[in-house]
Design a protein around this motif. Structure first.
Motif, PDB file in Angstrom:
ATOM      1  N   ASP A   1       3.560  -1.175 -13.557  1.00  0.00           N
ATOM      2  CA  ASP A   1       2.314  -1.095 -14.762  1.00  0.00           C
ATOM      3  C   ASP A   1       1.681   0.093 -14.645  1.00  0.00           C
ATOM      4  OD1 ASP A   1       3.010  -3.521 -15.845  1.00  0.00           O
ATOM      5  OD2 ASP A   1       1.387  -4.617 -14.778  1.00  0.00           O
ATOM      6  N   ARG A   2       0.550   0.166 -14.492  1.00  0.00           N
ATOM      7  CA  ARG A   2      -0.244   1.510 -14.612  1.00  0.00           C
ATOM      8  C   ARG A   2      -0.891   1.791 -13.157  1.00  0.00           C
ATOM      9  NH1 ARG A   2      -4.151   2.570 -19.100  1.00  0.00           N
ATOM     10  NH2 ARG A   2      -3.414   4.633 -19.001  1.00  0.00           N
ATOM     11  N   LEU A   3      -0.171   1.395 -12.100  1.00  0.00           N
ATOM     12  CA  LEU A   3      -0.895   1.441 -10.774  1.00  0.00           C
ATOM     13  C   LEU A   3      -0.067   2.275  -9.778  1.00  0.00           C
ATOM     14  CD1 LEU A   3      -1.041  -2.497 -10.545  1.00  0.00           C
ATOM     15  CD2 LEU A   3      -2.842  -1.081 -11.312  1.00  0.00           C
ATOM     16  N   SER A   4      -0.691   3.061  -9.201  1.00  0.00           N
ATOM     17  CA  SER A   4      -0.192   3.925  -8.281  1.00  0.00           C
ATOM     18  C   SER A   4      -0.741   3.855  -6.740  1.00  0.00           C
ATOM     19  CB  SER A   4      -0.811   5.479  -8.457  1.00  0.00           C
ATOM     20  OG  SER A   4      -0.149   5.638  -9.758  1.00  0.00           O
ATOM     21  N   TYR A   5       0.176   3.664  -5.875  1.00  0.00           N
ATOM     22  CA  TYR A   5      -0.302   3.358  -4.604  1.00  0.00           C
ATOM     23  C   TYR A   5      -0.536   4.938  -3.707  1.00  0.00           C
ATOM     24  CZ  TYR A   5      -1.307   1.676  -0.042  1.00  0.00           C
ATOM     25  OH  TYR A   5      -1.958   1.437   1.286  1.00  0.00           O
ATOM     26  N   VAL A   6      -1.767   5.070  -3.062  1.00  0.00           N
ATOM     27  CA  VAL A   6      -2.107   6.334  -2.309  1.00  0.00           C
ATOM     28  C   VAL A   6      -2.220   5.894  -0.956  1.00  0.00           C
ATOM     29  CG1 VAL A   6      -3.665   8.122  -2.561  1.00  0.00           C
ATOM     30  CG2 VAL A   6      -3.608   6.583  -4.425  1.00  0.00           C
ATOM     31  N   ILE A   7      -1.528   6.573  -0.231  1.00  0.00           N
ATOM     32  CA  ILE A   7      -1.491   6.559   1.306  1.00  0.00           C
ATOM     33  C   ILE A   7      -2.818   7.104   1.644  1.00  0.00           C
ATOM     34  CG2 ILE A   7      -0.596   7.730   3.638  1.00  0.00           C
ATOM     35  CD1 ILE A   7       1.964   7.865   2.220  1.00  0.00           C
ATOM     36  N   THR A   8      -3.705   6.445   2.755  1.00  0.00           N
ATOM     37  CA  THR A   8      -5.241   6.475   2.511  1.00  0.00           C
ATOM     38  C   THR A   8      -5.504   6.443   4.263  1.00  0.00           C
ATOM     39  OG1 THR A   8      -5.335   5.500   0.506  1.00  0.00           O
ATOM     40  CG2 THR A   8      -7.393   5.604   1.785  1.00  0.00           C
ATOM     41  N   PRO A   9      -5.362   7.623   5.078  1.00  0.00           N
ATOM     42  CA  PRO A   9      -6.268   7.486   6.351  1.00  0.00           C
ATOM     43  C   PRO A   9      -7.684   7.639   5.738  1.00  0.00           C
ATOM     44  CG  PRO A   9      -4.915   9.609   5.969  1.00  0.00           C
ATOM     45  CD  PRO A   9      -4.682   8.687   4.619  1.00  0.00           C
TER      46      PRO A   9
END
Ligand code: GUN
Ligand code: ZN
Length: 425
Positions: free
Chosen positions: A190-198
């Motif tokens: 859909d309109r979702l984005s994963y962000v790598i998050t340290p």
């Protein structure tokens, strides 16, 4: 059937930090919306004649703008906003970490994710880029809540494998595995984005930063977000923890975490080398002015917007407000303290296109133009007697908008459209 919104329209043809002519207003404008997109923008009467079948929403003298984009938030900190009396490290240990512990419970995470997104929508924010907690379920919670509302949302599992309490630490390997699984499940759905998050260098070992750098190389099109040079004490701590690093940025650079798509929150106390490296890498910075004053961090240099992608953010709950109007006001005040008066168009741009650029999503959100996604906010320029009397004296739309920037709250938000549908009316 298409919808036609009528009112005063704000849009950008370029960057108002280059020229103020890049900010355009249409006094009797119209925005035609259909299938979640902006189909046309222009003179309201003409659009009405050309599209007689469209459902008309006449907002009169109200302002139609792209929805606000909050480029750095921690949705799990919703309930601890406005917690008294601490600076960064004590604030994390006293308020933040105990609250984030509660997100091991999926039901609690769902409850806060729903509450948070409703709070921001009521304030005209249609996209956020959020940290979750170390719990993978906390990512599922915010993406599920965003999906239910049709929102474009960026988020990632916060990774921490040291200097955090028991129950709030992962490992280099589990951070890699969990992040990879969440990325595969959610990124591009859909309109979702994963962000790598340290979270930030003090709570990640070099091994964990390296593992996340490796993951990012496998998925180069997603964003990576973290914190950089927020407080003087924090920078000294990073120097102790990473004696081999040249500076704070180098702790990320050494692990492949400094390039296009890297989004650094705060970035207040930068050295000349760090600034030059950030520019060279094409990285993004996020200005969090209510947080930087509330936690006592310092005054961000908005002059960096000339050479870097800079977004604007509340930093909920280190920031003291959920509102991007309040955040624009704080950005104005912080710039004043550094001897610069930001134009209302520059403030508005930071909260829309600027944040979209920082998140590398400016081709989809943050502006009103044909083909852009239809996330819109409708602003009442006279939402309280105090604002109305100040706006009445103004010359031109930008000056009429400034009292709302400085004094406005959720009462100024007359309507919000997400993905082409009215969600706040
Ligand atoms: N640095 C590391 N974690 C955080 C956080 O949750 N909020 C803020 N403002 N700074 C941080
Ligand atoms: Zn933050």
């Amino acid at each position: 059937m298409a919808d036609l919104l009528l009112g005063q329209v704000i849009r950008f043809t370029g960057d108002p930090f280059d020229t103020l002519h890049a900010a355009e207003t249409l006094s009797q404008g119209g925005v035609l919306v259909g299938a979640g997109r902006i189909l046309a923008v222009g003179d309201g009467t003409t659009l009405r004649r050309e599209h007689p079948g469209a459902r008309v929403h006449d907002y009169g003298q109200k302002l139609i703008s792209a929805g606000f984009i909050d480029a750095h938030v921690h949705y799990p900190q919703t309930a601890i906003i406005a917690s008294w009396g601490k600076r960064l490290i004590d604030w994390l240990n006293t308020y933040t970490f105990p609250e984030e512990m509660r997100f091991a419970d999926r039901a609690y995470a769902d409850q806060i994710a729903d509450r948070y997104l409703d709070l921001v929508l009521q304030r005209g924010t249609t996209t956020v880029c959020s940290y979750a907690t170390i719990h993978p379920e906390s990512v599922d919670a915010i993406f599920t809540a965003a999906q239910a509302r049709g929102m474009r949302v960026f988020a990632g599992k916060t990774c921490m494998d040291r200097n955090a309490p028991d129950g709030l630490r992962d490992t280099a390997q589990s951070a890699y595995d969990d992040s990879k699984r969440l990325l595969a499940n959610w990124h591009g759905v859909d309109r979702l984005s994963y962000v790598i998050t340290p979270r930030f260098s003090p709570t990640s070992t070099p091994e964990q930063l390296a593992a996340l750098g490796a993951l990012w190389r496998e998925y180069p099109d997603c964003l990576m977000q973290t914190h950089l040079s927020e407080q003087i004490d924090e920078i000294a701590w990073v120097r102790d923890l990473f004696p081999q690093s040249r500076d704070y940025l180098d702790t990320y650079e050494a692990q492949g975490l400094v390039r296009e798509g890297a989004v650094f929150g705060h970035a207040i106390h930068l050295t000349d080398r760090e600034k030059a490296r950030l520019v060279e890498a094409g990285a993004s910075l996020v200005h969090c002015p209510t947080s930087n004053t509330f936690i006592g961090s310092g005054l961000f240099d908005i002059g960096l917007a000339q050479s870097l992608r800079v977004g604007l953010a509340t930093d909920t709950g280190g920031g003291s407000s959920f509102s991007m109007l309040r955040t624009m006001a704080a950005a104005y005040e912080v710039a004043q303290l550094r001897g610069r008066s930001l134009h209302p168009a520059q403030l508005w741009w930071l909260a829309t296109q600027g944040s979209a650029r920082a998140l590398r999503a400016e081709d989809r959100i943050g502006n009103i133009a044909p083909g852009m996604e239809a996330d819109l906010v409708v602003i009442d320029l006279a939402s309280t007697p105090a604002i109305a009397q100040a706006a009445a004296r103004a010359e031109g739309l930008w000056q009429a908008l400034f009292p709302t920037i400085m004094l406005g709250d959720d009462r100024a938000v007359a309507a919000v459209w997400v993905n082409g549908k009215p969600v706040v009316t």
